[in-house]
Design a protein around this motif. Structure first.
Motif, PDB file in Angstrom:
ATOM      1  N   ASP A 131      46.868 -34.290  26.853  1.00 25.59           N
ATOM      2  CA  ASP A 131      47.199 -32.935  26.430  1.00 25.59           C
ATOM      3  C   ASP A 131      46.167 -32.456  25.421  1.00 25.59           C
ATOM      4  N   ILE A 132      45.794 -31.204  25.516  1.00 33.20           N
ATOM      5  CA  ILE A 132      44.894 -30.593  24.546  1.00 33.20           C
ATOM      6  C   ILE A 132      45.690 -29.528  23.811  1.00 33.20           C
ATOM      7  N   PHE A 133      45.907 -29.737  22.521  1.00 34.49           N
ATOM      8  CA  PHE A 133      46.674 -28.811  21.710  1.00 34.49           C
ATOM      9  C   PHE A 133      45.712 -27.821  21.065  1.00 34.49           C
ATOM     10  N   VAL A 134      45.664 -26.607  21.578  1.00 34.42           N
ATOM     11  CA  VAL A 134      44.724 -25.598  21.104  1.00 34.42           C
ATOM     12  C   VAL A 134      45.022 -25.206  19.660  1.00 34.42           C
ATOM     13  N   THR A 135      46.284 -25.179  19.282  1.00 37.96           N
ATOM     14  CA  THR A 135      46.644 -24.733  17.938  1.00 37.96           C
ATOM     15  C   THR A 135      46.845 -25.892  16.964  1.00 37.96           C
ATOM     16  N   ARG A 136      46.581 -27.104  17.377  1.00 42.08           N
ATOM     17  CA  ARG A 136      46.748 -28.259  16.491  1.00 42.08           C
ATOM     18  C   ARG A 136      45.554 -28.372  15.558  1.00 42.08           C
ATOM     19  N   SER A 137      45.824 -28.462  14.274  1.00 42.41           N
ATOM     20  CA  SER A 137      44.761 -28.525  13.278  1.00 42.41           C
ATOM     21  C   SER A 137      44.120 -29.905  13.230  1.00 42.41           C
ATOM     22  N   SER A 138      42.864 -29.896  12.867  1.00 44.58           N
ATOM     23  CA  SER A 138      42.158 -31.144  12.585  1.00 44.58           C
ATOM     24  C   SER A 138      42.390 -31.453  11.109  1.00 44.58           C
ATOM     25  N   MET A 139      42.937 -32.607  10.817  1.00 45.58           N
ATOM     26  CA  MET A 139      43.313 -32.932   9.442  1.00 45.58           C
ATOM     27  C   MET A 139      42.580 -34.184   8.978  1.00 45.58           C
ATOM     28  N   PRO A 140      42.155 -34.200   7.709  1.00 47.50           N
ATOM     29  CA  PRO A 140      41.564 -35.426   7.165  1.00 47.50           C
ATOM     30  C   PRO A 140      42.677 -36.436   6.889  1.00 47.50           C
ATOM     31  N   PRO A 141      42.324 -37.681   6.616  1.00 46.40           N
ATOM     32  CA  PRO A 141      43.345 -38.637   6.207  1.00 46.40           C
ATOM     33  C   PRO A 141      44.067 -38.121   4.959  1.00 46.40           C
TER      34      PRO A 141
ATOM     35  N   ASP B  70      43.076 -36.733  -2.732  1.00 45.72           N
ATOM     36  CA  ASP B  70      41.985 -36.916  -3.699  1.00 45.72           C
ATOM     37  C   ASP B  70      41.222 -35.608  -3.917  1.00 45.72           C
ATOM     38  N   GLU B  71      41.037 -34.833  -2.844  1.00 47.83           N
ATOM     39  CA  GLU B  71      40.289 -33.578  -2.940  1.00 47.83           C
ATOM     40  C   GLU B  71      41.035 -32.525  -3.756  1.00 47.83           C
ATOM     41  N   ILE B  72      42.343 -32.457  -3.631  1.00 48.43           N
ATOM     42  CA  ILE B  72      43.095 -31.407  -4.325  1.00 48.43           C
ATOM     43  C   ILE B  72      43.755 -31.872  -5.629  1.00 48.43           C
ATOM     44  N   ARG B  73      43.562 -33.110  -6.005  1.00 47.64           N
ATOM     45  CA  ARG B  73      44.177 -33.643  -7.225  1.00 47.64           C
ATOM     46  C   ARG B  73      43.845 -32.786  -8.455  1.00 47.64           C
ATOM     47  N   SER B  74      42.616 -32.326  -8.545  1.00 49.57           N
ATOM     48  CA  SER B  74      42.212 -31.523  -9.706  1.00 49.57           C
ATOM     49  C   SER B  74      42.981 -30.208  -9.784  1.00 49.57           C
ATOM     50  N   LEU B  75      43.421 -29.686  -8.642  1.00 51.12           N
ATOM     51  CA  LEU B  75      44.217 -28.454  -8.657  1.00 51.12           C
ATOM     52  C   LEU B  75      45.541 -28.682  -9.375  1.00 51.12           C
ATOM     53  N   TRP B  76      46.150 -29.831  -9.146  1.00 56.71           N
ATOM     54  CA  TRP B  76      47.411 -30.157  -9.820  1.00 56.71           C
ATOM     55  C   TRP B  76      47.174 -30.425 -11.307  1.00 56.71           C
ATOM     56  N   GLU B  77      46.062 -31.059 -11.618  1.00 55.86           N
ATOM     57  CA  GLU B  77      45.777 -31.389 -13.017  1.00 55.86           C
ATOM     58  C   GLU B  77      45.481 -30.148 -13.848  1.00 55.86           C
ATOM     59  N   THR B  78      44.792 -29.168 -13.257  1.00 54.45           N
ATOM     60  CA  THR B  78      44.403 -27.968 -14.012  1.00 54.45           C
ATOM     61  C   THR B  78      45.367 -26.805 -13.827  1.00 54.45           C
ATOM     62  N   HIS B  79      46.180 -26.849 -12.766  1.00 53.28           N
ATOM     63  CA  HIS B  79      47.089 -25.744 -12.419  1.00 53.28           C
ATOM     64  C   HIS B  79      46.312 -24.457 -12.143  1.00 53.28           C
ATOM     65  N   TRP B  80      45.083 -24.590 -11.666  1.00 56.25           N
ATOM     66  CA  TRP B  80      44.219 -23.440 -11.418  1.00 56.25           C
ATOM     67  C   TRP B  80      43.953 -23.326  -9.918  1.00 56.25           C
ATOM     68  N   LEU B  81      44.627 -22.380  -9.268  1.00 49.86           N
ATOM     69  CA  LEU B  81      44.511 -22.221  -7.826  1.00 49.86           C
ATOM     70  C   LEU B  81      43.766 -20.959  -7.412  1.00 49.86           C
TER      71      LEU B  81
ATOM     72  N   ALA C 269      37.358 -24.468 -10.683  1.00 49.61           N
ATOM     73  CA  ALA C 269      36.291 -25.416 -10.334  1.00 49.61           C
ATOM     74  C   ALA C 269      35.991 -25.419  -8.833  1.00 49.61           C
ATOM     75  N   LYS C 270      37.016 -25.391  -7.998  1.00 51.58           N
ATOM     76  CA  LYS C 270      36.802 -25.384  -6.540  1.00 51.58           C
ATOM     77  C   LYS C 270      36.127 -24.080  -6.105  1.00 51.58           C
ATOM     78  N   HIS C 271      36.524 -22.979  -6.696  1.00 52.62           N
ATOM     79  CA  HIS C 271      35.923 -21.671  -6.398  1.00 52.62           C
ATOM     80  C   HIS C 271      34.442 -21.680  -6.767  1.00 52.62           C
ATOM     81  N   GLU C 272      34.136 -22.181  -7.934  1.00 56.86           N
ATOM     82  CA  GLU C 272      32.738 -22.216  -8.387  1.00 56.86           C
ATOM     83  C   GLU C 272      31.897 -23.148  -7.522  1.00 56.86           C
ATOM     84  N   ALA C 273      32.467 -24.281  -7.103  1.00 57.00           N
ATOM     85  CA  ALA C 273      31.733 -25.208  -6.236  1.00 57.00           C
ATOM     86  C   ALA C 273      31.439 -24.563  -4.884  1.00 57.00           C
ATOM     87  N   LEU C 274      32.405 -23.851  -4.331  1.00 54.82           N
ATOM     88  CA  LEU C 274      32.195 -23.155  -3.057  1.00 54.82           C
ATOM     89  C   LEU C 274      31.160 -22.058  -3.216  1.00 54.82           C
ATOM     90  N   ARG C 275      31.241 -21.292  -4.297  1.00 58.87           N
ATOM     91  CA  ARG C 275      30.273 -20.220  -4.544  1.00 58.87           C
ATOM     92  C   ARG C 275      28.856 -20.782  -4.640  1.00 58.87           C
TER      93      ARG C 275
END
Length: 74
Positions: A6-16, A22-33, A38-44
Motif C-alpha cells: 500500500d502507498i499512503f499518499v497522505t502519510r507523513s514521513s517522520m523521524p525517530p 531532541d530537536e524540540i527539547r529547547s522549545l520546552w526549556e525556553t517556552h518560546w514557540l 532560537a529555531k526561528h533565527e537558525a532557519l532564517r
C-alpha cells in the motif's frame, strides 16, 4: 494483486521519536514557540545562506493569523 504494498499518499514521513524530541527539547526549556526564537533565527540564517541573501525578514503568517483570531474570540 499479490505482493504489492500500500502507498499512503497522505502519510507523513517522520523521524525517530527520540530524534524529534531532541530537536524540540529547547522549545520546552525556553517556552518560546514564535518568531525571533532560537529555531526561528537558525532557519532564517540557513535560508539566507542557501539563497545567498544579504538581509531579509522571516515571519510566520500562520501564527499572526492565529493570534489575531484568538483575540477576536475574547
Amino acid at each position: 494483486m499479490a505482493g504489492q504494498r500500500d502507498i499512503f499518499v497522505t502519510r507523513s514521513s517522520m523521524p525517530p521519536f527520540e530524534e524529534y524530541v531532541d530537536e524540540i527539547r529547547s522549545l520546552w526549556e525556553t517556552h518560546w514557540l514564535t518568531n525571533m526564537g532560537a529555531k526561528h533565527e537558525a532557519l532564517r540564517a540557513a535560508l539566507k545562506a542557501y539563497f545567498c541573501l544579504q538581509g531579509g525578514t522571516l515571519t510566520c503568517l500562520r501564527t499572526v493569523i492565529w493570534r489575531s483570531s484568538s483575540l477576536c474570540r475574547r
